[in-house]
Design an enzyme around this catalytic site. Structure first.
Site, short mmCIF file in Angstrom:
data_model
loop_
_atom_site.label_atom_id
_atom_site.label_comp_id
_atom_site.label_asym_id
_atom_site.label_seq_id
_atom_site.Cartn_x
_atom_site.Cartn_y
_atom_site.Cartn_z
N HIS A 9 0.82 -1.21 0.00
CA HIS A 9 0.00 0.00 0.00
C HIS A 9 0.86 1.26 0.00
CE1 HIS A 9 0.94 0.89 4.21
NE2 HIS A 9 0.80 -0.41 4.44
N GLU A 87 -1.62 -6.92 7.56
CA GLU A 87 -0.26 -6.72 8.06
C GLU A 87 -0.02 -7.61 9.28
OE1 GLU A 87 2.78 -6.35 8.04
OE2 GLU A 87 3.08 -4.20 7.65
#
Length: 245
Positions: A9, A87
């Site tokens: 990202h 994550e």
């Protein structure tokens, strides 16, 4: 030959503030939005297209993917979201400033928490306001499945479970795939694909929002990999720099 595109990202608000983020649902910074637009433009200019896309359930990865696909005129591409692509969970470190944490615990200890593959940071407690178990996006998880902290090995286990069950079959069936995810999630995939040693993955860094292309054979073994820029493939060992976009 099969091509897979991995993208971390764009810069998040907490990347900008140098905080541990983990599963905290932080959005992109203005710079991160620009990075995502740039990534989409790079992929479009280099002639890429996709049949299916995968991302986590965290908005910084989701928004990056939306922007990339929009820039490529591929907003119609099916998107699959899974917590298994989140994550790494940073436990009680989530939300803390990395420099301040190093001052409190020592730089060596923080380096071990961040970069070792099998050492977990201090865990959250279930009464901590940062505990996300009751978030509706995780309602399918059983209590024992929900992490209170993770090391890279823990992250790799769930990521590879999703890879083998969902992503690999799509690739083997000829689908063009993009995965928009997070630094440690992509480190886990790269470790697996390239069969990296523990020492090899410790020094592995994934830049924000720069397309990483893997060329794979029919058994999904890597032939080669490279980053992409507006000028095409980037020479091995180099990572392209972001431009103003």
């Amino acid at each position: 030959m099969i091509k897979l595109v991995l993208i971390r990202h764009g810069q998040s608000l907490w990347n900008l503030e140098n905080r541990f983020t983990g599963w905290t649902d932080v959005d992109l910074s203005e710079n991160g939005l620009s990075e995502a637009r740039e990534a989409g433009a790079i992929l479009k200019k280099n002639g890429y297209t996709f049949d299916v896309a995968y991302t986590s359930v965290l908005k910084r990865a989701i928004r990056t993917l939306w922007i990339v696909l929009h820039e490529m005129n591929l907003a119609w591409v099916p998107v699959h979201k899974s917590w298994k692509l989140n994550e790494r969970h940073y436990g009680a470190l989530q939300g803390l400033n990395k420099d301040e944490t190093a001052q409190k615990y020592g730089e060596e200890q923080v380096h071990i928490w961040r970069r070792s593959i099998d050492v977990r940071p201090p865990a959250l407690t279930e009464d901590d306001p940062r505990y996300e178990m009751n978030d509706p996006r995780y309602k399918a998880l059983k209590k024992g499945e929900f992490p209170l902290t993770e090391c890279l090995v823990d992250t790799e286990k769930r990521v590879l479970d999703y890879w083998h069950s969902e992503i690999a079959p799509k690739l083997k069936n000829g689908n063009k795939v993009i995965i928009s995810s997070h630094g440690n999630t992509i480190r886990s995939l790269v470790k697996y694909l390239d069969n990296l040693s523990s020492d090899g993955v410790v020094s592995l860094n994934i830049p924000t929002s720069i397309p990483l292309v893997y060329e794979l054979d029919e058994n999904l073994r890597p032939i080669r990999h490279y980053y992409l820029s507006m000028d095409g493939e980037v020479p091995e060992g180099e990572i392209p720099k972001h431009i103003s976009f």
